[in-house]
Design a protein around this motif. Structure first.
Motif, PDB file in Angstrom:
ATOM      1  N   LEU A 122       0.608  -1.249   0.114  1.00 22.26           N
ATOM      2  CA  LEU A 122      -0.004  -0.091  -0.122  1.00 22.26           C
ATOM      3  C   LEU A 122       1.134   1.138   0.019  1.00 22.26           C
ATOM      4  O   LEU A 122      -0.181   2.072  -0.420  1.00 22.26           O
ATOM      5  CB  LEU A 122      -0.854  -0.211   1.075  1.00 22.26           C
ATOM      6  N   PHE A 123       1.978   1.470   0.688  1.00 23.60           N
ATOM      7  CA  PHE A 123       3.103   2.094   0.878  1.00 23.60           C
ATOM      8  C   PHE A 123       3.106   2.365  -0.634  1.00 23.60           C
ATOM      9  O   PHE A 123       3.929   4.504  -1.263  1.00 23.60           O
ATOM     10  CB  PHE A 123       4.610   1.901   1.459  1.00 23.60           C
ATOM     11  N   ASP A 124       2.782   1.530  -1.793  1.00 22.83           N
ATOM     12  CA  ASP A 124       3.340   2.254  -3.182  1.00 22.83           C
ATOM     13  C   ASP A 124       2.722   2.215  -4.061  1.00 22.83           C
ATOM     14  O   ASP A 124       2.430   2.562  -5.283  1.00 22.83           O
ATOM     15  CB  ASP A 124       3.975   0.479  -3.981  1.00 22.83           C
ATOM     16  N   VAL A 125       1.127   3.000  -3.111  1.00 26.81           N
ATOM     17  CA  VAL A 125      -0.020   3.538  -3.816  1.00 26.81           C
ATOM     18  C   VAL A 125      -0.744   4.498  -3.819  1.00 26.81           C
ATOM     19  O   VAL A 125      -0.031   4.863  -2.500  1.00 26.81           O
ATOM     20  CB  VAL A 125      -0.979   2.802  -3.279  1.00 26.81           C
ATOM     21  N   ALA A 126      -0.129   5.611  -4.186  1.00 23.68           N
ATOM     22  CA  ALA A 126       0.307   7.931  -3.527  1.00 23.68           C
ATOM     23  C   ALA A 126      -1.428   7.634  -4.399  1.00 23.68           C
ATOM     24  O   ALA A 126      -2.171   8.424  -4.843  1.00 23.68           O
ATOM     25  CB  ALA A 126       0.410   8.069  -4.698  1.00 23.68           C
ATOM     26  N   ARG A 127      -2.264   7.559  -3.447  1.00 24.00           N
ATOM     27  CA  ARG A 127      -3.721   8.002  -2.652  1.00 24.00           C
ATOM     28  C   ARG A 127      -4.081   8.481  -1.721  1.00 24.00           C
ATOM     29  O   ARG A 127      -3.521   7.332  -0.466  1.00 24.00           O
ATOM     30  CB  ARG A 127      -4.609   6.743  -3.777  1.00 24.00           C
ATOM     31  N   PRO A 128      -4.247   9.454  -1.421  1.00 27.77           N
ATOM     32  CA  PRO A 128      -5.388  10.214   0.072  1.00 27.77           C
ATOM     33  C   PRO A 128      -5.372   9.158   1.008  1.00 27.77           C
ATOM     34  O   PRO A 128      -5.103   8.860   2.019  1.00 27.77           O
ATOM     35  CB  PRO A 128      -5.764  11.155  -0.191  1.00 27.77           C
ATOM     36  N   GLU A 129      -6.713   7.682   0.129  1.00 28.99           N
ATOM     37  CA  GLU A 129      -7.212   7.204   0.822  1.00 28.99           C
ATOM     38  C   GLU A 129      -6.234   6.105   1.278  1.00 28.99           C
ATOM     39  O   GLU A 129      -6.828   5.314   2.453  1.00 28.99           O
ATOM     40  CB  GLU A 129      -8.477   6.566   0.342  1.00 28.99           C
ATOM     41  N   THR A 130      -5.234   5.930   0.464  1.00 26.75           N
ATOM     42  CA  THR A 130      -4.697   4.943   1.252  1.00 26.75           C
ATOM     43  C   THR A 130      -3.631   5.209   2.729  1.00 26.75           C
ATOM     44  O   THR A 130      -3.216   4.442   3.038  1.00 26.75           O
ATOM     45  CB  THR A 130      -2.928   4.724  -0.167  1.00 26.75           C
ATOM     46  N   ARG A 131      -3.021   6.414   2.610  1.00 28.38           N
ATOM     47  CA  ARG A 131      -2.277   7.342   2.942  1.00 28.38           C
ATOM     48  C   ARG A 131      -2.982   7.250   4.499  1.00 28.38           C
ATOM     49  O   ARG A 131      -2.449   7.137   5.437  1.00 28.38           O
ATOM     50  CB  ARG A 131      -2.114   8.723   2.882  1.00 28.38           C
ATOM     51  N   ASP A 132      -4.497   7.404   4.368  1.00 29.85           N
ATOM     52  CA  ASP A 132      -5.478   7.535   5.698  1.00 29.85           C
ATOM     53  C   ASP A 132      -5.377   6.317   5.914  1.00 29.85           C
ATOM     54  O   ASP A 132      -5.397   6.371   6.635  1.00 29.85           O
ATOM     55  CB  ASP A 132      -6.415   8.163   5.163  1.00 29.85           C
TER      56      ASP A 132
ATOM     57  N   TYR B 276       7.154  -1.044  11.506  1.00 26.51           N
ATOM     58  CA  TYR B 276       7.520  -1.203   9.962  1.00 26.51           C
ATOM     59  C   TYR B 276       6.661   0.596   9.398  1.00 26.51           C
ATOM     60  O   TYR B 276       7.026   1.113   9.128  1.00 26.51           O
ATOM     61  CB  TYR B 276       6.800  -2.002   9.242  1.00 26.51           C
ATOM     62  N   LEU B 277       5.087   0.801   9.962  1.00 25.64           N
ATOM     63  CA  LEU B 277       4.635   1.690   9.406  1.00 25.64           C
ATOM     64  C   LEU B 277       4.795   2.119  10.094  1.00 25.64           C
ATOM     65  O   LEU B 277       5.216   3.999   9.607  1.00 25.64           O
ATOM     66  CB  LEU B 277       3.655   1.203  10.424  1.00 25.64           C
ATOM     67  N   LEU B 278       5.394   2.855  11.199  1.00 27.76           N
ATOM     68  CA  LEU B 278       6.150   3.975  11.652  1.00 27.76           C
ATOM     69  C   LEU B 278       7.577   4.465  10.994  1.00 27.76           C
ATOM     70  O   LEU B 278       7.360   5.292  10.896  1.00 27.76           O
ATOM     71  CB  LEU B 278       6.825   4.212  12.858  1.00 27.76           C
ATOM     72  N   ARG B 279       8.450   4.193  10.403  1.00 26.55           N
ATOM     73  CA  ARG B 279       9.223   3.920   9.493  1.00 26.55           C
ATOM     74  C   ARG B 279       8.869   5.087   8.593  1.00 26.55           C
ATOM     75  O   ARG B 279       9.381   5.699   7.855  1.00 26.55           O
ATOM     76  CB  ARG B 279      10.290   2.605   9.414  1.00 26.55           C
ATOM     77  N   ARG B 280       7.518   3.893   7.769  1.00 28.41           N
ATOM     78  CA  ARG B 280       7.394   4.144   6.712  1.00 28.41           C
ATOM     79  C   ARG B 280       6.566   5.703   6.313  1.00 28.41           C
ATOM     80  O   ARG B 280       7.212   6.705   5.885  1.00 28.41           O
ATOM     81  CB  ARG B 280       7.051   3.302   5.544  1.00 28.41           C
ATOM     82  N   LEU B 281       6.007   5.824   6.828  1.00 27.99           N
ATOM     83  CA  LEU B 281       5.022   7.508   7.925  1.00 27.99           C
ATOM     84  C   LEU B 281       5.970   8.293   7.962  1.00 27.99           C
ATOM     85  O   LEU B 281       5.664   9.583   7.431  1.00 27.99           O
ATOM     86  CB  LEU B 281       3.565   7.139   8.768  1.00 27.99           C
ATOM     87  N   GLY B 282       6.978   7.982   9.118  1.00 26.34           N
ATOM     88  CA  GLY B 282       8.137   8.894   9.404  1.00 26.34           C
ATOM     89  C   GLY B 282       8.892  10.025   8.017  1.00 26.34           C
ATOM     90  O   GLY B 282       8.806  10.975   7.970  1.00 26.34           O
ATOM     91  N   ASP B 283       9.145   8.542   7.079  1.00 25.16           N
ATOM     92  CA  ASP B 283       9.530   8.512   6.304  1.00 25.16           C
ATOM     93  C   ASP B 283       8.990   9.514   5.170  1.00 25.16           C
ATOM     94  O   ASP B 283       9.743  10.864   4.492  1.00 25.16           O
ATOM     95  CB  ASP B 283      10.397   7.941   5.304  1.00 25.16           C
ATOM     96  N   LEU B 284       7.771   9.441   4.919  1.00 25.98           N
ATOM     97  CA  LEU B 284       6.918  10.448   4.072  1.00 25.98           C
ATOM     98  C   LEU B 284       6.798  11.768   4.760  1.00 25.98           C
ATOM     99  O   LEU B 284       5.368  12.391   4.362  1.00 25.98           O
ATOM    100  CB  LEU B 284       6.155   9.734   3.915  1.00 25.98           C
ATOM    101  N   GLY B 285       6.867  11.610   5.904  1.00 21.89           N
ATOM    102  CA  GLY B 285       6.817  13.550   6.822  1.00 21.89           C
ATOM    103  C   GLY B 285       5.323  13.443   7.409  1.00 21.89           C
ATOM    104  O   GLY B 285       4.966  14.520   7.495  1.00 21.89           O
ATOM    105  N   ASP B 286       4.579  12.264   7.392  1.00 25.54           N
ATOM    106  CA  ASP B 286       3.670  12.386   7.902  1.00 25.54           C
ATOM    107  C   ASP B 286       2.954  12.621   9.194  1.00 25.54           C
ATOM    108  O   ASP B 286       3.534  11.570   9.765  1.00 25.54           O
ATOM    109  CB  ASP B 286       2.561  10.905   7.369  1.00 25.54           C
ATOM    110  N   GLU B 287       2.738  14.041  10.040  1.00 21.89           N
ATOM    111  CA  GLU B 287       2.299  14.122  10.694  1.00 21.89           C
ATOM    112  C   GLU B 287       1.575  13.749  11.960  1.00 21.89           C
ATOM    113  O   GLU B 287       2.297  13.759  12.783  1.00 21.89           O
ATOM    114  CB  GLU B 287       2.271  15.762  11.169  1.00 21.89           C
ATOM    115  N   ARG B 288       0.544  12.326  11.215  1.00 22.55           N
ATOM    116  CA  ARG B 288      -0.245  11.147  11.908  1.00 22.55           C
ATOM    117  C   ARG B 288       0.551  10.480  12.704  1.00 22.55           C
ATOM    118  O   ARG B 288       0.084  10.203  13.567  1.00 22.55           O
ATOM    119  CB  ARG B 288      -1.299  10.914  10.869  1.00 22.55           C
TER     120      ARG B 288
END
Length: 494
Positions: free
Chosen positions: A219-229, A246-258
């Motif tokens: 899913l991290f390879d799918v560039a859609r807002p609903e996927t990131r949500d 794993y989720l922390l690393r990937r979302l952190g790399d994307l700068g997702d403040e959530r």
């Protein structure tokens, strides 16, 4: 005993009352008899003793006559005793038996409780060039035995263009159980992600942590807002530390403040804590500072998160970062000390304030002088800190440890002729060519290479240097031979 006498003996023994004697006789006939004795082996395959039936299967395989073996081996492949099924399946492969009945026999063995028989079934189907029972075959991707699922994966890949195999792999990737689903996902190319999207999203709540991680990876390879949500929501409810990391690393790399709330929650976890530190520092640096300082200083926290926090504090800078890190160089946990050295290295790289440079230099040189497993970590942290050079030069000259002398030499540039100390450093490189420790000789060659790159020639008055470098081209160390040869070639080119 001649061959005829041996065969006569085996024939008599094949009728003995003791089943072990009968089994030994049957094996003997398989070794020394010929096709003319196939009927005896066929009869033995119906023996009430499992050991005799297993021996008959083994003997028929050795006999090398498919016509004789085919009649009885297929029933033996369904025998109630695993040892008999094993011998029969191996014999069927050895004899190269073919046909629909053989394929069905091997396909049935794909679900045998004995893992040896599952291996034999996969080998048999591979030899036949057919996938067998497709559902069972793909299901074996989740087998706990690596020799089974590895063979199953190879067979699935071999028949990946078969419509039935492909459909079953996709079905398993959508809704298969645990490990089988993970490996099915791994087999499918990236272009299949779109058609799997709905099942991937629901897979974020699968009972298996391995599945949740595997679908998140897709899913991290799918560039859609609903996927990131969906991924951010999954992190909020995740309870498995490996998946959370794993989720922390990937979302952190994307700068997702959530990631902020979940990261704070996982900061003290032994497994996910380091990833939480990185995610928090990357996505929410303003929020991170206070939390990281607290974790770094708390000796009740696992060393992994504390070390990561120390490195992050150094990377984040801050007016008090140096003074927070320096005392922790004496922390009882080795992993924490390593993180502190890395944190100080980050501060050095980003630029220390004038009043911070000498305290950091003294502290890091002390770590370098201590040697041990963090020698090169301390060396890397010191790189660029000119205030440390006088002490580093003393270590290059007199440290007891060859590794420390080598690390110290590597910090001396040797390529700035305006530096008043550079000629002394070059002499250190020349002396290092004769050092008994390979790391010192290697760094000495690299130091001279820096000088030659800057000046185009060896230093004046070093007539012996060329001879010493030539001698090093035959050194036992591969990297040293290569470095010396490269330097000599550079000199010849110039």
């Amino acid at each position: 005993m001649g061959a005829d006498h041996q065969i006569a003996f085996f024939l008599r023994e094949s009728q003995a009352p003791d089943p072990e004697r009968r089994a030994a006789a049957v094996k003997g006939l398989g070794r020394t008899g010929g096709a003319g004795y196939a009927s005896v082996l066929t009869e033995a395959a119906r023996d009430p003793a499992p050991s005799v039936r297993a021996a008959a299967a083994l003997a028929l395989g050795r006999l090398g006559t498919p016509e004789a073996g085919g009649e009885v081996l297929l029933p033996l492949m369904q025998d109630a005793y695993p040892r008999v099924r094993r011998r029969a399946s191996v014999a069927a492969i050895r004899l190269g038996l073919q046909g629909p009945a053989v394929t069905q026999a091997f396909a049935r063995l794909l679900s045998d409780p004995d893992h040896h028989l599952r291996i034999n079934a996969l080998d048999g189907l591979d030899a036949l060039g057919v996938p067998g029972d497709v559902t069972t075959l793909v299901g074996l991707l989740g087998d706990p035995d690596c020799t089974v699922w590895g063979r199953a994966r190879s067979l699935v890949q071999r028949f990946r263009d078969d419509a039935a195999v492909r459909a079953e792999v996709i079905r398993t990737a959508r809704q298969g159980p645990g490990t089988a689903r993970v490996r099915a996902l791994d087999l499918l190319p990236d272009r299949c992600t779109e058609q799997l999207l709905d099942s991937l999203l629901t897979g974020l709540s699968d009972p298996s942590p391995d599945v949740r991680k595997a679908v998140a990876r897709r899913l991290f390879d799918v560039a859609r807002p609903e996927t990131r949500d969906a991924l951010a929501a999954a992190l909020r409810t995740e309870r498995d530390p490996e998946v959370a990391a794993y989720l922390l690393r990937r979302l952190g790399d994307l700068g997702d403040e959530r990631v902020t709330g979940p990261a704070v929650r996982w900061l003290r976890d032994p497994e996910a804590g380091a990833s939480a530190v990185s995610a928090l520092a990357e996505a929410a640096p303003a929020t991170a500072a206070a939390h990281l300082r607290e974790v770094m200083a708390d000796r009740t926290v696992h060393p992994g998160p504390r070390a990561a926090a120390a490195t992050a504090v150094g990377a984040g800078g801050g007016w008090d970062a140096v003074w927070l890190l320096l005392p922790l160089l004496d922390d009882p946990e080795d992993e924490v000390r390593a993180g502190v050295i890395d944190g100080l290295g980050e501060l050095v790289e980003n630029g220390l304030r004038l009043w911070e440079r000498h305290p950091v230099a003294w502290a890091l040189v002390a770590r370098l002088a201590a040697g041990g497993q963090h020698t090169w970590r301390a060396r890397n942290a010191l790189d660029g800190l000119t205030q440390a050079l006088p002490a580093v030069r003393r270590l290059a000259d007199g440290a007891a440890s060859g590794e420390v002398r080598a690390a110290a030499l590597s910090l001396l540039d040797g390529d700035d002729e305006t530096d008043e100390h550079v000629h002394d450093d070059v002499r250190r490189f020349l002396r290092g060519l004769d050092d008994p420790h390979e790391p010192v000789r290697y760094e000495a060659v690299l130091g001279l290479e820096r000088w030659v790159a800057a000046t185009g020639t060896l230093p004046p008055g070093s007539e012996e240097a060329h001879r010493r470098l030539t001698a090093l081209t035959t050194d036992a160390s591969h990297r040293l031979r290569h470095a010396a040869t490269s330097l000599l070639e550079a000199l010849d080119t110039d």
